[in-house]
Design a protein around this motif. Structure first.
Motif, short mmCIF file in Angstrom:
data_model
loop_
_atom_site.label_atom_id
_atom_site.label_comp_id
_atom_site.label_asym_id
_atom_site.label_seq_id
_atom_site.Cartn_x
_atom_site.Cartn_y
_atom_site.Cartn_z
N CYS A 300 0.85 -1.21 0.00
CA CYS A 300 0.00 0.00 0.00
C CYS A 300 0.88 1.25 0.00
O CYS A 300 1.65 1.48 0.93
CB CYS A 300 -0.93 0.02 1.21
SG CYS A 300 -1.85 1.58 1.29
N PRO A 301 0.76 2.08 -1.02
CA PRO A 301 1.68 3.22 -1.13
C PRO A 301 1.44 4.31 -0.08
O PRO A 301 2.33 5.12 0.16
CB PRO A 301 1.42 3.77 -2.54
CG PRO A 301 0.12 3.20 -2.96
CD PRO A 301 -0.13 1.95 -2.18
N VAL A 302 0.25 4.35 0.52
CA VAL A 302 -0.01 5.44 1.48
C VAL A 302 -0.21 4.91 2.91
O VAL A 302 -0.81 5.59 3.74
CB VAL A 302 -1.22 6.30 1.04
CG1 VAL A 302 -0.91 7.06 -0.23
CG2 VAL A 302 -2.48 5.46 0.86
N LEU A 305 -2.95 0.26 4.99
CA LEU A 305 -3.26 -1.09 5.46
C LEU A 305 -2.21 -1.51 6.48
O LEU A 305 -1.02 -1.25 6.29
CB LEU A 305 -3.23 -2.08 4.29
CG LEU A 305 -4.41 -2.06 3.31
CD1 LEU A 305 -4.09 -2.87 2.08
CD2 LEU A 305 -5.68 -2.58 3.97
N CYS A 319 -6.98 5.42 3.00
CA CYS A 319 -6.93 4.72 1.70
C CYS A 319 -7.25 5.69 0.55
O CYS A 319 -8.27 6.38 0.58
CB CYS A 319 -7.93 3.56 1.71
SG CYS A 319 -8.22 2.87 0.07
N SER A 320 -6.37 5.70 -0.45
CA SER A 320 -6.59 6.63 -1.57
C SER A 320 -7.20 5.90 -2.78
O SER A 320 -7.23 6.45 -3.87
CB SER A 320 -5.27 7.28 -1.97
OG SER A 320 -4.40 6.31 -2.51
N LYS A 321 -7.66 4.70 -2.57
CA LYS A 321 -8.40 3.94 -3.59
C LYS A 321 -7.61 3.79 -4.89
O LYS A 321 -8.14 3.96 -5.99
CB LYS A 321 -9.76 4.60 -3.85
CG LYS A 321 -10.59 4.64 -2.58
CD LYS A 321 -11.84 5.42 -2.68
CE LYS A 321 -12.52 5.45 -1.32
NZ LYS A 321 -13.18 6.65 -0.97
N CYS A 322 -6.31 3.51 -4.71
CA CYS A 322 -5.44 3.40 -5.89
C CYS A 322 -5.58 2.05 -6.57
O CYS A 322 -5.24 1.89 -7.74
CB CYS A 322 -3.99 3.62 -5.48
SG CYS A 322 -3.32 2.28 -4.49
N GLY A 323 -6.02 1.05 -5.85
CA GLY A 323 -6.21 -0.27 -6.45
C GLY A 323 -5.00 -1.18 -6.36
O GLY A 323 -5.05 -2.34 -6.80
N CYS A 325 -3.56 -2.71 -3.77
CA CYS A 325 -3.75 -3.92 -2.95
C CYS A 325 -4.63 -4.93 -3.67
O CYS A 325 -4.43 -6.14 -3.57
CB CYS A 325 -4.35 -3.55 -1.60
SG CYS A 325 -5.86 -2.60 -1.71
S1 SF4 Z 1 -6.53 0.96 -2.56
FE1 SF4 Z 1 -5.32 -0.45 -1.29
S2 SF4 Z 1 -3.19 0.02 -1.82
FE2 SF4 Z 1 -4.41 1.74 -2.55
S3 SF4 Z 1 -4.41 3.21 -0.86
FE3 SF4 Z 1 -6.22 1.94 -0.54
S4 SF4 Z 1 -5.57 0.31 0.84
FE4 SF4 Z 1 -3.70 1.25 -0.01
#
Ligand code: SF4
Ligand code: SF4
Lengths: 388, 203
Positions: A300-302, A305, A319-323, A325
């Motif tokens: 997870c970049p931010v 998790l 969570c920045s919802k980057c996808g 994970c």
């Molecule tokens: S989508 Fe997953 S990897 Fe991306 S920020 Fe949220 S928890 Fe971290």
């Protein structure tokens, strides 16, 4: 492992080429309108080529994202390209309209400071207390920032940080450079730092009636605009901007392979986390499928998790919802999720419902910057100057 | 009369005062994670320190008189040093052993009662706009007890705006707020450090 990931991921979102083309059609149409801005298609090659290339690029990315199901990989390509193009387009426009990247007192008095959503948390308390806006610009311009911010927040919440922010792609880009992280463990306590910075700038902006983040802490001043050096104070501020940029946006992302500016420092990210409740999407872990391998935690970049959040089955508010994970989980246990619905029950639909608005935001924010940057490069090649 | 005047000035400008004290007090209260009653107690210690700072100024105002008031205003070096001491205390509190339970516990003299009082005292010595007004007014008085009475009343007036911060105790169960408060105290300290250095440079 990589193959495993792809196979499992395909099960979640990847699809056949025909279906992927069909799913790309709405984006083809909408980005067509967006790229031309509703204007007639220009005839001169130097204007037409950037629009055509941008259009093809954005739609190819969307197609590949849907076809392969690798949300994070293709989002990253577009997001990082957008950030790099932003610097070129933004600074050249600035130099053309204002004469330089330097922000003078006169520019500030005239309200010639560009749009930045970071202003929002800083202006709220002073506006309530004094009925004045402590940022150069009119009530109308701040009002339009507020409306745009509200729209994005309702649609994506903190997804802004991976799908819209013009700065996010910079530390994401640097975080992709090294093959392995040099620094692996960051004390969890530091993941609260961005909230602390948010608290500090809200309080100090109220106390000093000035936008303290813009004045003291914004790392991106280093690559966009900075104040004219007229005093020791501005020297100190400039040193801080460059140090923060080098440290948080360049060096730390390379060493940690994480987005340290976004995950540890950015108060706008923290603000988006707090307002994320307004948005219907979140990222959930199906605890029945999860084997607690913690691959997602490591990737997870931010820093959204950790073992505890995986056990609880949901990403943290940051969570920045980057996808990312979703992409790395070998069990296909993680997915975008619509709040209030069953976890794991509606994975594919929820992913698609999230991807459309998220991708459209990225396309809206990125298309002008990408075509602008291509135009500047063509201008340089054909005229020898990057400026008109 | 002096008391009423001071009280009115405090009540009129207390919101600005709270805006100046907030950046120091709010992170500290969050980091302590106390309930409303504990917070009230902490605020009282903070305010006792602040009152001491005010009274020190009352004495100065009386001793200096109106003419010297102007010169103290320009004495940026003194305030630069005060800012730096405040910054040092906050940085120490915020970043020392980030992750430990309570950084100050380990440093005997900076225990939970003294520390807010020290913060209050240093904040009381800051030149915020309402405070300058009060100072100028007190400097006109020429009699020590009147000057002190005026500042005490000013303190009471401004406190009305600070006491409600005890409500932050409602969030005491949110563990994250403690970390945020601690780190915010540290960042705030860095901010005061800039201000202090700039004040010294401009002295
Ligand atoms: S989508 Fe997953 S990897 Fe991306 S920020 Fe949220 S928890 Fe971290
Ligand atoms: S959600 Fe997936 S990647 Fe994360 S710990 Fe569970 S199985 Fe591993």
């Amino acid at each position: 492992m990589a193959d495993n990931n792809r196979v499992d991921q395909k099960r979640r979102l990847g699809t056949s080429a025909v279906k992927a083309i069909l799913l790309t059609l709405p984006i083809l149409l909408l980005t067509g309108l967006m790229v031309t801005g509703g204007q007639p298609i220009p005839k001169e090659a130097i204007r037409l080529i950037p629009l055509a290339v941008t259009y093809l690029f954005i739609n190819s990315i969307f197609f590949l994202l849907i076809y392969s199901g690798r949300i994070s990989r293709y989002r990253t390509i577009l997001f990082v390209t957008y950030a790099a193009c932003f610097i070129l387009t933004f600074t050249t426009n600035l130099i053309e309209t204002r004469g330089s990247m330097i922000l003078t007192q006169e520019n500030m008095v005239k309200g010639e400071t560009p749009f930045c959503p970071m202003v929002i948390p800083m202006v709220i308390i002073p506006a309530a207390l004094t009925k004045t806006i402590i940022f150069p610009g009119s009530m109308a311009s701040i009002g339009s920032i507020l409306v745009a911010w509200l729209g994005v927040t309702i649609a994506l919440g903190r997804g802004w940080c991976s799908w819209g922010c013009f700065f996010g792609g910079m530390d994401e880009g640097f975080s992709k450079i090294a093959r392995q992280p040099v620094i692996r463990n960051i004390n969890r306590k530091w993941t609260y730092l961005s909230f602390a910075v948010l608290l500090v700038i809200v309080l100090t902006s109220a106390a000093t009636l000035s936008p303290t983040y813009c004045e003291w802490l914004c790392p991106f001043k280093a690559v966009t605009e900075f104040e004219e050096i007229t005093s020791a104070k501005v020297v100190v501020q400039t040193v801080i901007f460059f140090s923060l940029f080098t440290g948080l946006v360049v060096v730390m992302p390379i060493l940690t392979k994480r987005r340290t500016q976004c995950g540890l420092f950015c108060p706008m990210g923290a603000f988006q986390s707090l307002t994320n409740k307004l948005n219907v999407f979140d990222v959930r872990v199906d605890t029945n499928k999860c084997t607690q391998c913690n691959l997602c935690v490591k990737s997870c970049p931010v820093f959204a998790l950790d073992e505890e959040s995986v056990r609880k089955g949901r990403a943290r508010v940051t969570c920045s919802k980057c996808g990312k994970c979703i992409e790395v989980c070998p069990r296909g246990a993680i997915s975008f999720h619509i709040k209030g619905t069953d976890v794991g029950g509606n994975g594919r639909t929820a992913q698609l419902m999230f991807i459309y608005p998220a991708f459209l935001l990225l396309a809206i924010m990125g298309s002008g910057m990408i075509s602008g940057a291509i135009y500047r490069v063509l201008l340089l090649i054909t005229t020898g100057s990057i400026l008109k | 009369m002096d008391f009423v005047k001071g009280l009115m000035l405090g009540l009129a400008s207390g919101a600005v005062c709270a805006a100046y004290c907030g950046p120091v007090l709010i992170p500290y209260l969050l980091s302590r994670g106390g309930n409303i009653l504990n917070n009230l107690l902490t605020i009282l210690y903070f305010m006792a320190g602040r009152l001491a700072g005010y009274l020190l100024f009352a004495v100065l105002a009386w001793a200096a008189g109106m003419a010297a008031a102007a010169s103290i205003k320009s004495e940026k070096a003194v305030f630069g040093v005060i800012y730096i001491v405040l910054a040092g205390a906050m940085i120490f509190y915020g970043f020392k052993r980030a992750g430990g339970d309570c950084a100050v516990k380990r440093a005997g003299f900076l225990c939970s009662t003294t520390f807010p009082a020290v913060l209050g005292f240093l904040t009381g010595l800051n030149l915020c706009p309402p405070f300058l007004l009060a100072f100028t007014e007190a400097a006109r008085m020429g009699v020590l007890w009147r000057s002190m009475l005026f500042f005490a009343a000013f303190f009471v007036g401004t406190s009305v705006y600070i006491l409600p911060l005890a409500i932050l105790g409602l969030g005491r169960r949110i563990e994250a707020l403690r970390y945020v408060g601690r780190l915010a105290a540290g960042v705030m300290g860095v901010f005061y450090l800039y201000l202090g250095i700039l004040s010294l440079k401009g002295a």
